[in-house]
Write a protein that holds these residues in place. Structure first.
Motif: not given
Ligand SMILES: [Zn+2]
Length: 456
Positions: A14-15, A203, A205, A239
């Motif tokens: 997804r990401d 989560h 980055h 990520n």
């Protein structure tokens, strides 16, 4: 014995897929999801079903065929997105709807154009609706790290009361520092009513290169789920990297006394599969899975590693699925490493023969920077047949540094097995700045003692 267990939530599909050049088709996503299952991740975020028909199909097919892990689908905080996500997920053995809504003032004002009150109501309603469809609901306040903290508490309390079972705290823009992110997680644990009933997730980055550090700081302050991706792919700088998170906890249990379910010997093949599917190579110095992560070129390092790997390795290559460390043969390599590689290629030389191989090897290494097994096999062949090897090789500018399948097949050793996996990412190295080969005599620079003085 009873160390807290950290859930590994993989968002490569997804990401990760949102990163430039990393899009995947349905078949590819399915293949990778099966590998993520073998890797032992707890949650696979399979896609964003509302985003496209392809995403919907990928989530649905993964939900239908990958049965052990939780399969999550992303949805904005609105009914059509949640319905679409549920349609794709409902066949899963363990479905999870992941609802998100931005909460920072800058996102509310410029992106969503809603007030904080509207945001709060929308988050609550969306979670309540999703909960009417699915028991396992994750909520993410997007841009949480730039959200007014008391407002963040309010939103989290509302979504927990509405039925969220996991609350994820995204550092969407990669802005946090580790102490700061850890402190935020700690504060939420202390201040948010009902937080003890749910799992807190990170989560992070990597815009400042701190995604892994921030995630670990979150874990140390009470987060029990980490969102991450293979090779750290994802929006912009990516990520938190799954392999780094997993191995940090395995290599330093004294600092990170947590359990997780990652089968670490599957890390390298997962990384290679992703690189192969997307065509985006892993940077050579990438921690854990890069081509050079277990490579030792300097003579003193090579000698140490051959005598005892612990001299320069904090984990074994085998523990992450690389068959063995690969001693890179370059001009700083010593006779010992060269002799061993020759043995692995099936040529056990006497001391005097090895001297001759080494002499020619040094001349060659001066020209082409890194000597591959294929080069070495040619050189050995030439030594065996009394030819002048160095003259055969092209100028440095045009030498490919991909690995040759022929060499891999012959050797059946650590170096070649790992090398074989890289061969689809051959590239060309720039011209060496080295002076004319042979300008400095062999005797001056390559006595045996010198082997151990370089590259410390
Ligand atoms: Zn993200």
């Amino acid at each position: 014995m009873d160390r807290p267990r950290i859930r590994i939530f993989d968002t490569t599909l997804r990401d990760g897929e949102q990163s430039p050049g990393c899009s995947m088709n349905v078949q590819e996503k399915l293949r990778l999801a099966q590998q993520l299952d073998r890797l032992g991740v707890d949650v696979i975020e399979a896609g964003f079903p509302f985003a496209s028909d392809g995403d919907f199909e990928a989530v649905q097919r993964i939900a239908a065929s990958v049965r052990r892990p939780i399969i999550a689908g992303l949805a904005r905080a609105c009914t059509p997105d949640i319905d679409r996500a549920w349609q794709a997920l409902k066949v899963a053995a363990h479905p999870r709807i992941h609802v998100f809504l931005a909460t920072s003032d800058i996102h509310l004002k410029y992106k969503l154009r809603i007030t904080r009150e509207q945001c709060l109501a929308q988050a609550r309603e969306a979670v309540r609706y999703a909960k009417s469809l699915c028991a396992d609901i994750q909520f993410s306040p997007e841009d949480a790290t730039r959200t007014d903290v008391p407002f963040l508490w309010q939103v989290l309390e509302a979504v927990i009361a509405a039925g969220a079972t996991t609350v994820n705290i995204p550092d969407t823009v990669g802005y946090s520092m580790p102490e700061e992110y850890g402190q935020l997680i700690r504060t939420l644990r202390e201040k948010v009513a009902g937080i003890e009933k749910v799992t807190i997730s990170t989560h992070c980055h990597n815009d400042l290169g701190l995604a892994v550090a921030n995630s670990l700081a979150g874990v140390q302050n009470g987060a029990r789920q980490v969102e991450c991706t293979i090779n750290g792919i994802g929006e912009r700088a990516g990520n938190a990297s799954l392999e780094e998170i997993a191995m940090a906890m395995r290599v330093r249990p004294d600092r990170y006394a947590y359990e997780h379910g990652i089968a670490s010997e599957q890390l390298y093949s997962s990384s290679q599969m992703l690189a192969e599917i997307t065509g985006v190579p892993v940077q050579p110095n990438k921690a854990i899975t890069g081509r050079n992560a277990f490579a030792h070129e300097a003579g003193i390092h090579q000698d140490g590693v051959l005598k005892n790997p612990l001299t320069y390795e904090i984990m074994t290559p085998q523990s992450v699925g690389v068959p063995d460390s690969r001693l890179v043969l370059g001009k700083h390599s010593g006779r010992h490493a060269l002799g061993l590689r020759c043995q692995q290629l099936g040529h056990d030389f006497e001391r005097r023969e090895l001297d001759e191989v080494y002499r020619r090897f040094v001349v060659l290494a001066d020209r082409i920077k890194r000597v591959q097994d294929s080069h070495l096999l040619e050189l050995i062949h030439d030594v065996n047949h009394g030819k002048i090897a160095a003259q055969k090789f092209p100028p440095a500018a045009a030498v490919p540094v991909g690995f040759a399948r022929a060499a891999s097949a012959n050797a059946g050793t650590h170096a070649s097995a790992a090398a074989g996996a890289h061969e689809s990412h051959a590239m060309t190295i720039p011209a060496s700045a080295s002076p004319i080969p042979g300008a400095i005599s062999f005797a001056e620079h390559h006595t045996e003692q010198e082997d151990y003085l370089w590259g410390v």
